[in-house]
Design an enzyme around this catalytic site. Structure first.
Site, mmCIF file in Angstrom:
data_model
loop_
_atom_site.group_PDB
_atom_site.id
_atom_site.type_symbol
_atom_site.label_atom_id
_atom_site.label_comp_id
_atom_site.label_asym_id
_atom_site.label_seq_id
_atom_site.Cartn_x
_atom_site.Cartn_y
_atom_site.Cartn_z
ATOM 1 N N MET A 17 37.601 26.326 36.931
ATOM 2 C CA MET A 17 37.448 24.934 37.385
ATOM 3 C C MET A 17 38.767 24.193 37.118
ATOM 4 S SD MET A 17 33.592 23.657 36.562
ATOM 5 C CE MET A 17 33.608 23.806 34.781
ATOM 6 N N CYS A 19 39.467 20.880 38.825
ATOM 7 C CA CYS A 19 39.419 19.436 39.081
ATOM 8 C C CYS A 19 37.954 19.013 39.221
ATOM 9 C CB CYS A 19 40.191 19.063 40.344
ATOM 10 S SG CYS A 19 39.416 19.660 41.832
ATOM 11 N N CYS A 22 35.291 20.710 41.387
ATOM 12 C CA CYS A 22 34.715 21.990 40.961
ATOM 13 C C CYS A 22 33.346 21.770 40.317
ATOM 14 C CB CYS A 22 35.645 22.687 39.975
ATOM 15 S SG CYS A 22 37.284 22.953 40.638
ATOM 16 N N TYR A 71 34.332 30.805 41.537
ATOM 17 C CA TYR A 71 34.639 30.719 40.102
ATOM 18 C C TYR A 71 34.088 31.958 39.396
ATOM 19 C CZ TYR A 71 35.103 25.987 41.815
ATOM 20 O OH TYR A 71 35.461 24.895 42.559
ATOM 21 N N CYS A 133 34.081 -1.508 20.919
ATOM 22 C CA CYS A 133 33.760 -2.255 22.143
ATOM 23 C C CYS A 133 33.607 -3.750 21.874
ATOM 24 C CB CYS A 133 32.496 -1.684 22.771
ATOM 25 S SG CYS A 133 32.108 -2.456 24.340
ATOM 26 N N CYS A 138 36.042 -3.778 24.829
ATOM 27 C CA CYS A 138 35.476 -4.344 26.059
ATOM 28 C C CYS A 138 35.322 -5.861 26.001
ATOM 29 C CB CYS A 138 34.081 -3.766 26.339
ATOM 30 S SG CYS A 138 33.749 -2.130 25.712
ATOM 31 N N CYS A 561 28.503 -10.169 63.506
ATOM 32 C CA CYS A 561 28.083 -10.546 62.152
ATOM 33 C C CYS A 561 27.193 -9.491 61.503
ATOM 34 C CB CYS A 561 27.339 -11.872 62.235
ATOM 35 S SG CYS A 561 25.977 -12.069 61.130
ATOM 36 N N CYS A 562 27.132 -9.494 60.211
ATOM 37 C CA CYS A 562 26.152 -8.752 59.411
ATOM 38 C C CYS A 562 26.267 -7.240 59.592
ATOM 39 C CB CYS A 562 24.733 -9.180 59.717
ATOM 40 S SG CYS A 562 24.566 -10.931 59.905
HETATM 41 C C1 LIG Z 1 41.083 -2.757 24.938
HETATM 42 C C2 LIG Z 1 39.894 -1.911 25.289
HETATM 43 C C3 LIG Z 1 39.072 -2.272 26.334
HETATM 44 C C4 LIG Z 1 37.954 -1.509 26.640
HETATM 45 N N1 LIG Z 1 37.156 -1.888 27.683
HETATM 46 C C5 LIG Z 1 36.068 -1.163 28.000
HETATM 47 C C6 LIG Z 1 35.207 -1.571 29.046
HETATM 48 O O1 LIG Z 1 35.440 -2.582 29.694
HETATM 49 N N2 LIG Z 1 34.123 -0.812 29.323
HETATM 50 C C7 LIG Z 1 33.849 0.320 28.616
HETATM 51 O O2 LIG Z 1 32.861 0.987 28.906
HETATM 52 N N3 LIG Z 1 34.642 0.736 27.605
HETATM 53 C C8 LIG Z 1 35.743 0.024 27.277
HETATM 54 N N4 LIG Z 1 36.539 0.420 26.251
HETATM 55 C C9 LIG Z 1 36.224 1.687 25.539
HETATM 56 C C10 LIG Z 1 35.082 1.488 24.533
HETATM 57 O O3 LIG Z 1 35.345 0.396 23.705
HETATM 58 C C11 LIG Z 1 34.903 2.762 23.699
HETATM 59 O O4 LIG Z 1 34.772 3.857 24.574
HETATM 60 C C12 LIG Z 1 33.683 2.709 22.801
HETATM 61 O O5 LIG Z 1 33.672 1.540 22.046
HETATM 62 C C13 LIG Z 1 33.622 3.951 21.890
HETATM 63 O O6 LIG Z 1 32.475 3.894 21.087
HETATM 64 P P1 LIG Z 1 32.272 4.926 19.888
HETATM 65 O O7 LIG Z 1 30.903 4.664 19.359
HETATM 66 O O8 LIG Z 1 32.627 6.280 20.289
HETATM 67 O O9 LIG Z 1 33.350 4.518 18.772
HETATM 68 P P2 LIG Z 1 33.750 3.131 18.127
HETATM 69 O O10 LIG Z 1 33.147 1.979 18.829
HETATM 70 O O11 LIG Z 1 35.221 3.158 17.992
HETATM 71 O O12 LIG Z 1 33.065 3.164 16.690
HETATM 72 C C14 LIG Z 1 33.509 4.004 15.674
HETATM 73 C C15 LIG Z 1 33.166 3.381 14.329
HETATM 74 O O13 LIG Z 1 33.249 4.380 13.326
HETATM 75 C C16 LIG Z 1 33.785 3.806 12.148
HETATM 76 N N5 LIG Z 1 34.340 4.882 11.338
HETATM 77 C C17 LIG Z 1 35.350 5.734 11.662
HETATM 78 N N6 LIG Z 1 35.531 6.646 10.688
HETATM 79 C C18 LIG Z 1 34.612 6.367 9.721
HETATM 80 C C19 LIG Z 1 34.296 6.952 8.464
HETATM 81 N N7 LIG Z 1 34.952 8.011 8.003
HETATM 82 N N8 LIG Z 1 33.304 6.375 7.719
HETATM 83 C C20 LIG Z 1 32.626 5.292 8.175
HETATM 84 N N9 LIG Z 1 32.889 4.713 9.359
HETATM 85 C C21 LIG Z 1 33.862 5.241 10.121
HETATM 86 C C22 LIG Z 1 34.842 2.831 12.672
HETATM 87 O O14 LIG Z 1 35.137 1.839 11.716
HETATM 88 C C23 LIG Z 1 34.131 2.269 13.914
HETATM 89 O O15 LIG Z 1 33.432 1.094 13.615
HETATM 90 C C24 LIG Z 1 37.654 -0.343 25.892
HETATM 91 C C25 LIG Z 1 38.480 0.033 24.819
HETATM 92 C C26 LIG Z 1 39.584 -0.746 24.515
HETATM 93 C C27 LIG Z 1 40.448 -0.350 23.346
#
Ligand SMILES: Cc1cc2nc3c(=O)[nH]c(=O)nc-3n(C[C@H](O)[C@H](O)[C@H](O)COP(=O)(O)OP(=O)(O)OC[C@H]3O[C@@H](n4cnc5c(N)ncnc54)[C@H](O)[C@@H]3O)c2cc1C
Length: 564
Positions: A17, A19, A22, A71, A133, A138, A561-562
């Site tokens: 695979m 792309c 696939c 494949y 997020c 987000c 239209c439409c």
């Molecule tokens: C600027 C930006 C804009 C975005 N916009 C969008 C959007 O519009 N739409 C969308 O769908 N997605 C968006 N995303 C992506 C989205 O935010 C992430 O995909 C999502 O939040 C990931 O969630 P998660 O649960 O995997 O991890 P996270 O939300 O990162 O959570 C992980 C948590 O684990 C904790 N942690 C880590 N290690 C440990 C440890 N050892 N012990 C205890 N706690 C720990 C951290 O403190 C954190 O709170 C955006 C991301 C960014 C950076």
């Protein structure tokens, strides 16, 4: 080669695979085998397919079907489907049934699913509840994007003379509004939601480390035990290793959205979602923005027509876009940050007050004790999981950004729910990303689902395409915003929609309808003709989808239209 009696779960290794198309081919080939009920190919990079069968299925028939599609396949596992277990309640031997590390979208979904199934869960969070997020992803980015659009359009709006832009941005007020929304949503969607689950979900504060496949230790010495563990530790901004970077402080998406002062000028390194969304936001608020992109195009995974039109729309707003950039070094000079780079074979310099590095994310896997208990990472350092979200160590699952794949909160949340259901109730479900709608929140927005033209061709589809400039969409004409286009990719033989690609104001609102068309095409043979037969409300942006489907056989300029 054996034949097993079903219902069963079969995991295949798939070779060859290359792309996204696939995924469609392998899925279709396996679905064609009698007895196969469900097929999940989590993405072409995964090299795997998971099948649920409802009756006896020959392994040889599966392998032959995959081979006929071009494949190679080998059976990795073949086992009787587990009967769903009844919720067992708390195991008195252990503190919890499930421990989730991380309280982002993935971790929350896992804990909530556990509670809904009747189990006792704990979430361990080392930093701010809610994860990326709501706190630094987000939510803050989307509210800043909206604020910047309102500010920008007050001066640039086509209904000239109706509005005028206020003098300058009140930067402190803007950041405060953003912070207020973040606080509000964190409370409503994370803190209050967890509280509503009462004793079913405990929130434990601290940095967690795995001691074994049933034990999690905290930095303060406490140890908690659970039957199963879900790792949902997310990712953080990736910094390129660039000579000079140790001496120069650059911005990441996190720090850029919390600046106390608006920079007069900004270099943005990167050419994908976060770079473009934040680059346009700063530019609209009055910062002079230069985007430096390594590839020859912005958003290179998208259709070239979309990428070109987006670059043009951003240039029209005053952003400078430089593609084909190979970074050489960074330094600080007279209060400015200076990036040296090769641009199309020639060395040049770019200067600005601030530099934002938005080149992807790196997984939070450090200090988790993964190696000691055999949880393996892939080549990029993300936690390796199969389609059921199982890691290489039994009883331990991983979801969300820490596993790589698309960094999207709805993917992390879907994975969290599935991992908990699999871990606790043996549901044997797979995360299916075959149909993944995706939006980049620039203005106009970029939205896509399914295959690009190049991906479809690479998979030997006999394709047809249509391109509808947004100037033919009545809603866009009424709004006096006709930037963008809609491109459809379809299979000439079956008339099924394979992919939809949108660049339009609020294009994200169009894409879910296209996603349904692709999904029902794949599953039930829904065609472009069926799409054209449907009623679409006049004047809506999504009507553009019907018009784009009509463009395959009519000159839309001649329609009344439409979309009649
Ligand atoms: C600027 C930006 C804009 C975005 N916009 C969008 C959007 O519009 N739409 C969308 O769908 N997605 C968006 N995303 C992506 C989205 O935010 C992430 O995909 C999502 O939040 C990931 O969630 P998660 O649960 O995997 O991890 P996270 O939300 O990162 O959570 C992980 C948590 O684990 C904790 N942690 C880590 N290690 C440990 C440890 N050892 N012990 C205890 N706690 C720990 C951290 O403190 C954190 O709170 C955006 C991301 C960014 C950076």
């Amino acid at each position: 080669m054996s034949t097993k009696h079903a219902p069963s779960q079969i995991e295949l290794e798939i070779h060859g695979m290359t792309c996204a198309a696939c995924v469609f081919h392998v899925t279709n080939a396996l679905k064609g085998v009698t007895g196969v009920k469900e097929v999940t190919v989590p993405g072409w990079q995964s090299g795997q397919a998971t099948l649920a069968t409802e009756q006896t299925v020959s392994e040889a028939a599966l392998i032959t079907a995959v081979e006929k599609a071009g494949y190679r396949a080998a059976v990795a596992t073949h086992r009787q489907a587990a009967a769903p277990q009844q919720p067992a309640g708390n195991d008195p031997q252990r503190d919890y049934d499930l421990i989730v590390i991380g309280s982002g979208g993935g971790g929350m979904a896992a804990a909530i699913k556990a509670a809904e199934l009747g189990y006792r869960a704990a979430i361990i969070e080392g930093e701010t509840i809610g994860g990326t997020c709501v706190n630094i992803g987000c939510v803050p980015s989307k509210t800043l994007i909206r604020a910047a659009a309102a500010y920008y359009n007050a001066g640039q709006h086509p209904f000239k003379g109706i509005q005028t832009r206020a003098e300058g941005v009140d930067w402190a007020a803007l950041i405060q509004h953003k912070d207020e929304l973040v606080t509000e949503l964190r409370q409503a969607k994370y803190v209050d939601v967890l509280a509503a689950y009462g004793d079913s979900i405990a929130l434990i504060r601290g940095w967690a480390r795995l001691k074994s496949d049933h034990e999690v230790a905290l930095a303060d010495g406490r140890v908690f035990t659970a039957g199963k563990i879900v790792l949902a530790t997310g990712a953080k901004p990736r910094l390129l290793s660039l000579p000079g970077l140790e001496q120069v402080e650059v911005l990441t998406s996190t720090t850029a959205m919390s600046l106390t002062q608006q920079p007069g000028s900004l270099l943005v390194i990167g050419g994908r979602a976060v770079a473009l969304e934040l680059g346009q936001t700063f530019a609209r608020l009055g910062t002079k923005v230069t985007l430096l992109q390594r590839s020859s195009h912005l958003i290179p995974e998208h259709e070239p027509e979309i990428s070109t039109a987006l670059a043009e729309a951003l240039r029209q707003e005053g952003l400078t876009i430089q593609t084909g950039v190979k970074l050489l070094a960074i330094r600080e000079e007279a209060g400015q940050k200076v990036v040296t780079a090769m641009v199309n074979g020639e060395e040049g310099e770019f200067r600005a007050e601030q530099v934002l590095m938005a080149v992807g994310r790196t997984p939070n896997t450090q200090h988790l004790g993964l190696e000691e208990i055999g949880v393996k990472l892939d080549e990029q350092g993300f936690i390796k999981v199969n389609s059921r979200l199982e890691t290489t160590t039994s009883n331990i699952y991983a979801v969300g950004d820490v596993t790589g794949g698309p960094n999207l909160v709805y993917v992390a949340a879907a994975a969290g729910g599935i991992a908990a259901a699999n871990a606790l109730a043996g549901e044997g479900k797979s995360l299916n990303l075959t149909i993944l709608p995706d939006v980049i929140f620039t203005d106009p927005q970029v939205a896509r689902v399914g295959l690009t033209e190049a991906e479809a061709k690479a998979s030997s589809y006999d394709i047809k395409t249509s391109i509808l400039p947004v100037e033919y969409v009545p809603r866009a004409l009424a709004a006096r915003d006709t930037r963008g286009l809609i491109k459809l990719v379809a299979d000439r033989n079956s008339d099924r929609l394979l992919g939809a690609h949108v660049l339009a104001a609020e294009g994200g609102e169009i894409i879910q309808t296209a996603a349904l068309a692709v999904k029902f095409g794949l599953q039930y043979g829904f065609t472009l003709a069926n799409l054209r037969e449907m009623l679409f409300p006049y004047l809506t942006q999504v009507e553009g989808l019907k018009l784009a489907a009509q463009t395959f056989e009519k000159d839309v300029a001649q329609l009344s239209c439409c979309a009649g």
